[in-house]
Structure formats: C-alpha cells, structure tokens
Enzyme design. Structure first.
Site, PDB file in Angstrom:
ATOM      1  N   ASP A   1       0.783  -1.238   0.000  1.00  0.00           N
ATOM      2  CA  ASP A   1       0.000   0.000   0.000  1.00  0.00           C
ATOM      3  C   ASP A   1       0.816   1.290   0.000  1.00  0.00           C
ATOM      4  OD1 ASP A   1       1.026  -0.140   2.508  1.00  0.00           O
ATOM      5  OD2 ASP A   1      -0.872  -0.018   3.572  1.00  0.00           O
TER       6      ASP A   1
ATOM      7  N   ARG B   1      -4.870   4.754   6.393  1.00  0.00           N
ATOM      8  CA  ARG B   1      -5.080   4.488   4.971  1.00  0.00           C
ATOM      9  C   ARG B   1      -6.239   5.300   4.410  1.00  0.00           C
ATOM     10  NH1 ARG B   1      -4.198  -0.897   3.473  1.00  0.00           N
ATOM     11  NH2 ARG B   1      -5.621  -0.345   1.805  1.00  0.00           N
TER      12      ARG B   1
ATOM     13  N   TYR C   1       0.336  -3.676  11.185  1.00  0.00           N
ATOM     14  CA  TYR C   1       1.319  -4.720  10.918  1.00  0.00           C
ATOM     15  C   TYR C   1       1.804  -5.235  12.259  1.00  0.00           C
ATOM     16  CZ  TYR C   1       2.326  -3.562   6.011  1.00  0.00           C
ATOM     17  OH  TYR C   1       2.266  -3.381   4.678  1.00  0.00           O
TER      18      TYR C   1
ATOM     19  N   PRO D   1       7.711  -6.151   5.300  1.00  0.00           N
ATOM     20  CA  PRO D   1       6.892  -5.089   4.692  1.00  0.00           C
ATOM     21  C   PRO D   1       6.966  -3.752   5.421  1.00  0.00           C
ATOM     22  CG  PRO D   1       5.548  -6.435   6.132  1.00  0.00           C
ATOM     23  CD  PRO D   1       6.929  -7.009   6.194  1.00  0.00           C
TER      24      PRO D   1
HETATM   25  P1  FAD Z   1       3.711  -9.749  -7.307  1.00  0.00           P
HETATM   26  O1  FAD Z   1       2.890  -8.604  -6.882  1.00  0.00           O
HETATM   27  O2  FAD Z   1       3.793 -10.939  -6.428  1.00  0.00           O
HETATM   28  O3  FAD Z   1       3.145 -10.182  -8.723  1.00  0.00           O
HETATM   29  C1  FAD Z   1       3.486 -11.383  -9.321  1.00  0.00           C
HETATM   30  C2  FAD Z   1       2.411 -11.713 -10.347  1.00  0.00           C
HETATM   31  O4  FAD Z   1       2.858 -12.820 -11.106  1.00  0.00           O
HETATM   32  C3  FAD Z   1       1.098 -12.115  -9.708  1.00  0.00           C
HETATM   33  O5  FAD Z   1       0.043 -11.388 -10.300  1.00  0.00           O
HETATM   34  C4  FAD Z   1       1.000 -13.620  -9.976  1.00  0.00           C
HETATM   35  O6  FAD Z   1      -0.324 -14.042 -10.202  1.00  0.00           O
HETATM   36  C5  FAD Z   1       1.819 -13.755 -11.245  1.00  0.00           C
HETATM   37  N1  FAD Z   1       2.449 -15.069 -11.391  1.00  0.00           N
HETATM   38  C6  FAD Z   1       3.143 -15.758 -10.478  1.00  0.00           C
HETATM   39  N2  FAD Z   1       3.609 -16.899 -11.002  1.00  0.00           N
HETATM   40  C7  FAD Z   1       3.203 -16.929 -12.281  1.00  0.00           C
HETATM   41  C8  FAD Z   1       3.372 -17.851 -13.337  1.00  0.00           C
HETATM   42  N3  FAD Z   1       4.066 -18.983 -13.167  1.00  0.00           N
HETATM   43  N4  FAD Z   1       2.807 -17.569 -14.527  1.00  0.00           N
HETATM   44  C9  FAD Z   1       2.095 -16.432 -14.713  1.00  0.00           C
HETATM   45  N5  FAD Z   1       1.905 -15.529 -13.741  1.00  0.00           N
HETATM   46  C10 FAD Z   1       2.460 -15.765 -12.543  1.00  0.00           C
HETATM   47  N6  FAD Z   1       4.318  -5.183   0.476  1.00  0.00           N
HETATM   48  C11 FAD Z   1       4.226  -4.065   1.168  1.00  0.00           C
HETATM   49  O7  FAD Z   1       4.991  -3.125   0.905  1.00  0.00           O
HETATM   50  N7  FAD Z   1       3.273  -3.949   2.157  1.00  0.00           N
HETATM   51  C12 FAD Z   1       2.403  -4.971   2.428  1.00  0.00           C
HETATM   52  O8  FAD Z   1       1.558  -4.887   3.314  1.00  0.00           O
HETATM   53  C13 FAD Z   1       2.465  -6.140   1.709  1.00  0.00           C
HETATM   54  N8  FAD Z   1       1.618  -7.154   1.931  1.00  0.00           N
HETATM   55  C14 FAD Z   1       1.688  -8.259   1.160  1.00  0.00           C
HETATM   56  C15 FAD Z   1       0.793  -9.300   1.379  1.00  0.00           C
HETATM   57  C16 FAD Z   1       0.842 -10.436   0.579  1.00  0.00           C
HETATM   58  C17 FAD Z   1      -0.154 -11.523   0.814  1.00  0.00           C
HETATM   59  C18 FAD Z   1       1.814 -10.544  -0.434  1.00  0.00           C
HETATM   60  C19 FAD Z   1       1.875 -11.756  -1.325  1.00  0.00           C
HETATM   61  C20 FAD Z   1       2.707  -9.519  -0.619  1.00  0.00           C
HETATM   62  C21 FAD Z   1       2.662  -8.368   0.174  1.00  0.00           C
HETATM   63  N9  FAD Z   1       3.547  -7.320   0.003  1.00  0.00           N
HETATM   64  C22 FAD Z   1       3.467  -6.204   0.722  1.00  0.00           C
HETATM   65  C23 FAD Z   1       4.607  -7.393  -0.979  1.00  0.00           C
HETATM   66  C24 FAD Z   1       4.228  -6.709  -2.246  1.00  0.00           C
HETATM   67  O9  FAD Z   1       2.904  -7.045  -2.594  1.00  0.00           O
HETATM   68  C25 FAD Z   1       5.209  -7.145  -3.277  1.00  0.00           C
HETATM   69  O10 FAD Z   1       6.509  -6.733  -2.877  1.00  0.00           O
HETATM   70  C26 FAD Z   1       4.921  -6.573  -4.631  1.00  0.00           C
HETATM   71  O11 FAD Z   1       3.633  -6.906  -5.032  1.00  0.00           O
HETATM   72  C27 FAD Z   1       5.932  -7.133  -5.611  1.00  0.00           C
HETATM   73  O12 FAD Z   1       5.528  -6.918  -6.894  1.00  0.00           O
HETATM   74  P2  FAD Z   1       5.884  -7.958  -8.036  1.00  0.00           P
HETATM   75  O13 FAD Z   1       5.239  -7.405  -9.261  1.00  0.00           O
HETATM   76  O14 FAD Z   1       7.334  -8.203  -8.049  1.00  0.00           O
HETATM   77  O15 FAD Z   1       5.227  -9.341  -7.614  1.00  0.00           O
END
Ligand code: FAD
Length: 672
Positions: free
Chosen positions: A50, A284, A292, A369
């Site tokens: 967020d 928020r 957290y 986080p």
């Molecule tokens: P992600 O957001 O994880 O995106 C990865 C995408 O790839 C997803 O949409 C997934 O569906 C897709 N994917 C995965 N594997 C495959 C595949 N094999 N084939 C096709 N698609 C695939 N960060 C904070 O700063 N504060 C928070 O409170 C916080 N809470 C979180 C809570 C949860 C449950 C999670 C999972 C993460 C949280 N995070 C938080 C971390 C934050 O969401 C991530 O750091 C951020 O989203 C990273 O972005 P990303 O695009 O690298 O990966």
C-alpha cells in the site's frame, strides 16, 4: 500437443503485479511489441502492498497518472513513536515528519495495490492498447544460446497455456468471524496469495498437460522478463537462486476501520510495548487503518512444528494488537482485508540470463513489509529496465546497456536487505529498560534509524555506479564541480522554472516525461553576456550539423528531438531576451508546426508560484553555466561545460547506434 498458434514478440512479461505492469507501461509508451500474461484470472482488488514512496510518485507523474494516486490516497505526514515510560506505561516519545521535508515535490502516500494496478492498466490501454492476458501460464522455456548475441534474433521459445476459469481462480476459504457488535461476518481468506500457502504453479502446469491445441500457443521472444513474484517460475527455469535467510518471523496484517481511543490512530506509528511486541500503524484511504504485527511464535505454531496457517485468523492478529496497545482500546466492525506472511530476506544471485531473460521485483528480492518497500522497489526495478529494453529493441542502443540493469539494481536489492535487517531488529526488539539493558533496543537508536531509513526508503537516495551510461569515471569525464548540488548517478531533483515564451511555471521534472528520450539540459548562464550568447551560437551550430550526435542517433523521418531532446534553462532576465534571439537548435522549427515553444525555460520568479532558484539549487554558476545529460529515467549521467559538445558526443558514442542518414523533422528549416 503442438500449439495451434505461434507469435513473435519483442518482450514477453510473465506476471502482472506492480513490476510487470510498470514494465508493460514503459514498453507500451515506447511502441515495443509486448505481451504480458498472468496465471490469475483477475487483478487484486484490495489489500497487499500500500505505501507509495515519493520517488515512485515522481515516476508515476512522468507517466501522467501521479495525480490519480495523489488524490485517492491517504497522505502520510507524521510518524509518532510510542514506547513504555519508566513505569512501563505506553506513551508518545516523539513525532517526526514521515517524508524528509524538501526531499521531493511529493510525500509518501498510501493506497492499496489494486488501485495502483488499475492506473497502470488504464495507461497501457490508452497508450499502447496493451492488456494483460489473464489465466495464461507459461509451461516451458527454451533458450537458444547461439542466437543470444544478435539482438534482432529470437532466442526464447515459450509455450503458453490458457487456464480454465476455475484453475485461474484459486479456492479461498471463507472465514467466519465475530465483529465488535457481535455480528457474524464472512471474510475472504487473506492468505490465499500469501507465501504461507504453497505455490500452485507446478500443479497448474500438470493440470494443463492435455490442453487442446487451441488453448496453447508458442511464443518466440527477443526478451523475457520474470515479474512472477517470490515463487518465480522464470527464476527456476533460468536456474537462478535467492540467497539469504528465510526467517521464521510471521507478520499479520489487518486492514480495518478502527474503533479506538488511541490518540494517534490517524498517524503512522511505531509502537513498542514493554513485553507484548510491536505494531506499526498505517493510516489508509477510506477511513481504513492497517496494522502490521509480528506474531509471537506461540500464536501460529501451536503444534510446535512449522507455522500452522489455519491458526492465523483476523481475531488472533487483533488480540495481539490489543495487548500491545494496552491500556488503549482497539476494536472494529469492518475488516477490509487481512493476511499473514513469512519474511525471508533474500536477494537473487543473478538478475539476468545473458541479458535476454531478466528477473525483477519479488522474483529477485524479498524482505519485510515494514518500510513499505516491496512494491516500490519492484516497480523501480522495471522502471530501470523498461527504457533500456525499448532502446535495444528499436535499434537505438547497443545491447551492452542491458548489463547495467543487474549492476544497478542488484546493489539496490542488497542495500534494501541490509536496511531491512537493521530496521527489523530495531522494530521487533523489546525496548531497553535503561542504558544498562544491552539486550533491549534503545529508542533513541530506533528513532535515528527511522530518520536515516526514511531517506533510503523514499527512493530518492538511489545512486547508480559508473558505467557507459553514468559518466562518473572512465573514458568520458564529467565535471561535477560545475553543478555542485547535483549527483551523477542520482535522479535529478526538481525545482520550478518558467517557460520562456509564456511565463508558466513548471517543475523541471515535469519536462522529463517517460517517453524514452535522453535529455541534454543546457544551463548556458546569463544570455545577456555576449560571450555566453556566442557559446550558444557555436553549440547550436554543432548540434544542427550534419553529423551531430543528435542527428546521428535519430532514425530518418523522425522528429529531431525524438531520441535526444535538447532543453535550455537560462538564468534570465526573461525580459531581456526574445526566444528567437536564441539559436534555432534550442527551439527547433517544424515545417507545419512552427517554432517549438516548449524547449527554453528561465530560472526566474513566477507571478503566482514563487521562485524555484534552479541555478542556486543545482549549484550552477549563473555566468559559467553547465550542461547536464539526463537518462530517459531521469538519472543524471554527465555534467560538463555548457558548450562541451565533444565530450557530450563522446558520451553518447559509448552506447548509441548510428542510424541511417536522412531528413528529420524539425531540423533547422529556414526562418520565416
Ligand atoms: P507480485 O505482486 O507478487 O506479482 C506477481 C504476479 O505474477 C502475480 O500477479 C502472480 O499471479 C503472477 N504469477 C506468479 N507466477 C506466475 C506464473 N508462473 N505464470 C504467470 N503468472 C504468474 N508489500 C508491502 O509493501 N506492504 C504490504 O503490506 C504487503 N503485503 C503483502 C501481502 C501479501 C499476501 C503478499 C503476497 C505480498 C505483500 N507485500 C506487501 C509485498 C508486495 O505485494 C510485493 O513486494 C509486490 O507486489 C511485488 O511486486 P511484483 O510485481 O514483483 O510481484
């Protein structure tokens, strides 16, 4: 099954979280043929990350959607630190600004990840008609090394399979819980995307083994980027690893509308209780507050072995918060989202396979986080990569610039993990009872770390090392003494300047849109000095000359400013100089559009919005001047004498590719 379809793309992106969407936004702006797939059937709609740091908002602004985030978000202004007094009673020990004043024209704001993903999706649609293909999964990757050296070739073959709706939507447990007023309520299982749940990619691949040919497709790609999160399938295929610790810490996250007598519930708070643990409060949007909480081991591994996720519920997280906040009361009726996840502090050993397959975001770094870094650093990874890929795909740059992705971003990921280690220890530790209590955490030390951490966390402190595109040392020499308050390798800070032609104030960064252009910003010094005007004449002639670096690297038929844009900021007086007194090269003439009035700016007081004092704030002498070369992602590459054409040319020749000669639009047409 042999796939029925085959497609050739420049870039295939796997994963449409923040990292993947930032990349596809860049590529759609730059006109690169891109496909982006995600195994999930929908985007996320609430919860997850967020916090938006001020550097991220600067980046959003360069894509023209920062205003959406700015309006909808909650603005985080203040941090309050709470800890026990000598009698063990919780009290506020200090207040500090959340964003260090003056660090950026934006301050940190909070808005949930789903909205942020929406802004990207709208922008991709608008600028490149690009959409995410959902419920689509890569099942095999072949990399032909013999084709890797030729950047026009397609060394990557990936088979994609389309999932059924059921497969693309993992089942969620419905959680029943009692609200503050005793009502029964159901809440979706916030753990379903959490890393406490096993990743389902391999299961999905197995399930699709007998897919019909019309549900599979073969993609030949020049580049592939794994933005597929912490369990990254792409990382596994490339044979890379995450290195570091996987801690046993489990964090609970609760998004609620709080009912409380705690006075600072609308401020960001770090609360250390004497013996019940710590909580971070994040106020928020839409009246929500996020809590957290680091859960105590006794709360989630009751069976004594590994974390038992079924024992983690919103009420466990709430109870933990209530104990920490005692004697203040906390409850809620409305819970928007909740989750829990396990923290690993890890960095990928490699970020790319021969500069053809890249990893970004959570796929190459995971951490806690608390400082709101995950989403920001993930987006900044692909903000770094996007323009480089676009330039190589379009044949504007040598492929060698792609090596800077790993050299620049791996060190940021390592710094992030080191920061998170330090910060976690201080946040999670028990407060020291007195100076003799060595096991406890000193609250003064915690506050100092918070203040210092805020600079790192803002994203503006990023400082890229020397390379062909960052002229700190080596063949091309910068003269940093000409702009003493600018750092080569850091993003250019922003101050207001006025458009020379109409007097309207602009933040300098607003002139540096993310459209793939390099910028040469000439600070010529006072143009009422004949010697300075003479220098502009000479520099202008060279920039317009047949073999000039601006012309050499621009493909025929394009506008002269489409690859390297020359901007001028002179120190005034605006009244003493007419735009047409300034040589044509600095405000090009286009046959059907006339002069370009949006290239020359002046550092003067505005009628309504104060005085940016750009020369003073950049540390540039108003007589001697300087020229600054800025990358397409707003980082300072080179600083030199205002008219040092030869060094500028040498800088670009280190990585740009000569284009065929031909007429450009806007190149020195005769005056009216
Ligand atoms: P992600 O957001 O994880 O995106 C990865 C995408 O790839 C997803 O949409 C997934 O569906 C897709 N994917 C995965 N594997 C495959 C595949 N094999 N084939 C096709 N698609 C695939 N960060 C904070 O700063 N504060 C928070 O409170 C916080 N809470 C979180 C809570 C949860 C449950 C999670 C999972 C993460 C949280 N995070 C938080 C971390 C934050 O969401 C991530 O750091 C951020 O989203 C990273 O972005 P990303 O695009 O690298 O990966």
């Amino acid at each position: 099954t042999v796939p029925a379809k085959e497609d050739h793309v420049d870039v295939l992106i796997v994963g449409a979280g923040p990292a993947g969407l930032m990349l596809s936004t860049w590529l759609s702006r730059c006109g690169v043929k891109t496909r982006i797939v995600d195994k999930r059937g929908t985007k996320i709609f609430n919860g997850q990350a967020d916090g938006l740091q001020c550097r991220t908002l600067e980046i959003f602004d360069s894509f023209d959607f920062a205003h959406r985030a700015w309006r909808e978000s909650n603005h985080m202004i203040e941090i309050c630190l709470w800890n026990p007094d000598e009698n063990g009673r919780l009290r506020r020990s200090s207040r500090i600004p959340d964003t260090i004043p003056g660090i950026s024209r934006f301050q940190q704001v909070v808005l949930h990840q789903g909205r942020i993903e929406r802004f990207f999706l709208d922008s991709m649609k608008e600028h490149g008609n690009l959409s995410v293909e959902r419920g689509v999964l890569p099942v095999s990757l072949q990399f032909d090394e013999t084709k890797a050296a030729d950047f026009n070739d397609y060394p990557i073959s990936v088979e994609l399979r389309t999932l059924s709706d059921d497969e693309a939507t993992p089942a969620q447990r419905q959680q029943h819980h009692k609200t503050a007023d005793g009502q029964e309520s159901t809440l979706e299982d916030g753990l379903f995307r959490s890393n406490l749940v096993a990743d389902d990619t391999d299961d999905l691949i197995r399930k699709t083994e007998n897919n019909r040919a019309d549900q599979t497709e073969l993609i030949k790609a020049k580049f592939m980027v794994g933005c597929d999160g912490a369990h990254s399938w792409v990382r596994r295929q490339a044979g890379f690893k995450l290195e570091g610790d996987s801690t046993d810490y489990i964090w609970g996250v609760l998004d609620i509308i709080p009912i409380t007598d705690f006075p600072d519930i609308r401020s960001r708070c770090a609360i250390h209780s004497a013996s019940e643990g710590s909580v971070m409060v994040i106020p928020r949007e839409n009246k929500l507050v996020r809590l957290y909480i680091q859960l105590q081991a006794t709360e989630y591994n009751k069976s004594g072995s590994k974390a038992d996720r079924s024992s983690i519920t919103p009420s466990i997280i709430l109870k933990s918060a209530q104990r920490i906040l005692h004697p203040y009361k906390l409850d809620y009726t409305y819970c928007d989202w909740w989750t829990a996840y396990q923290i690993g502090q890890r960095v990928g050993d490699k970020f790319s396979l021969q500069e053809r397959v890249f990893l970004a975001g959570d796929a190459v770094h995971t951490h806690s986080p608390k400082a709101g870094q995950g989403m920001n650093v993930s987006m900044q990874d692909t903000y770094n990569l996007g323009w480089k890929l676009a330039h190589v795909v379009k044949g504007l740059s040598e492929g060698s610039i792609l090596k800077t992705y790993e050299s620049e971003r791996k060190s940021i990921a390592e710094q992030l993990i080191a920061f998170d280690h330090r910060f976690s220890r201080l946040f999670s530790g028990r407060p020291a009872k007195d100076v003799m209590d060595e096991e406890g955490v000193s609250m003064e030390e915690f506050q100092k770390a918070f203040e210092k951490g805020n600079e790192f966390a803002s994203g503006v402190a990023v400082n890229y090392g020397s390379s062909p595109i960052i002229a700190k040392e080596g063949q091309v020499v910068s003269k940093p003494e000409l702009a003493t308050k600018l750092d080569i390798g850091k993003r250019i800070p922003s101050f207001k300047v006025l458009n020379h032609s109409d007097g309207r104030p602009w933040h300098l960064q607003e002139l540096l849109k993310s459209n793939g252009r390099w910028r040469v910003i000439v600070f010529p010094g006072k143009l009422t000095e004949p010697a300075n005007m003479q220098r502009m004449q000479t520099l202008g002639k060279r920039l317009e000359g047949q073999g000039s670096f601006v012309r050499r690297y621009t493909p025929p038929g394009q506008s002269i400013d489409s690859v390297i844009e020359v901007l001028t900021v002179h120190p005034g007086p605006r009244a003493g100089i007419e735009l047409l007194d300034i040589p044509d090269a600095f405000h090009p003439y286009h046959k059907d559009l006339g002069w370009d009035y949006w290239k020359v700016f002046v550092d003067e007081e505005s009628y309504h919005e104060g005085y940016g004092q750009a020369y003073e704030n950049y540390g540039i002498d108003p007589i001697r001047g300087a020229t600054v070369i800025i990358r397409p992602d707003q980082y300072v590459s080179w600083i030199g004498e205002a008219d040092d054409y030869d060094e500028m040319s040498k800088f670009f020749s280190g990585f740009m590719k000569q284009q065929a000669a031909g007429k450009l639009s806007g190149d020195g047409a005769p005056r009216l």
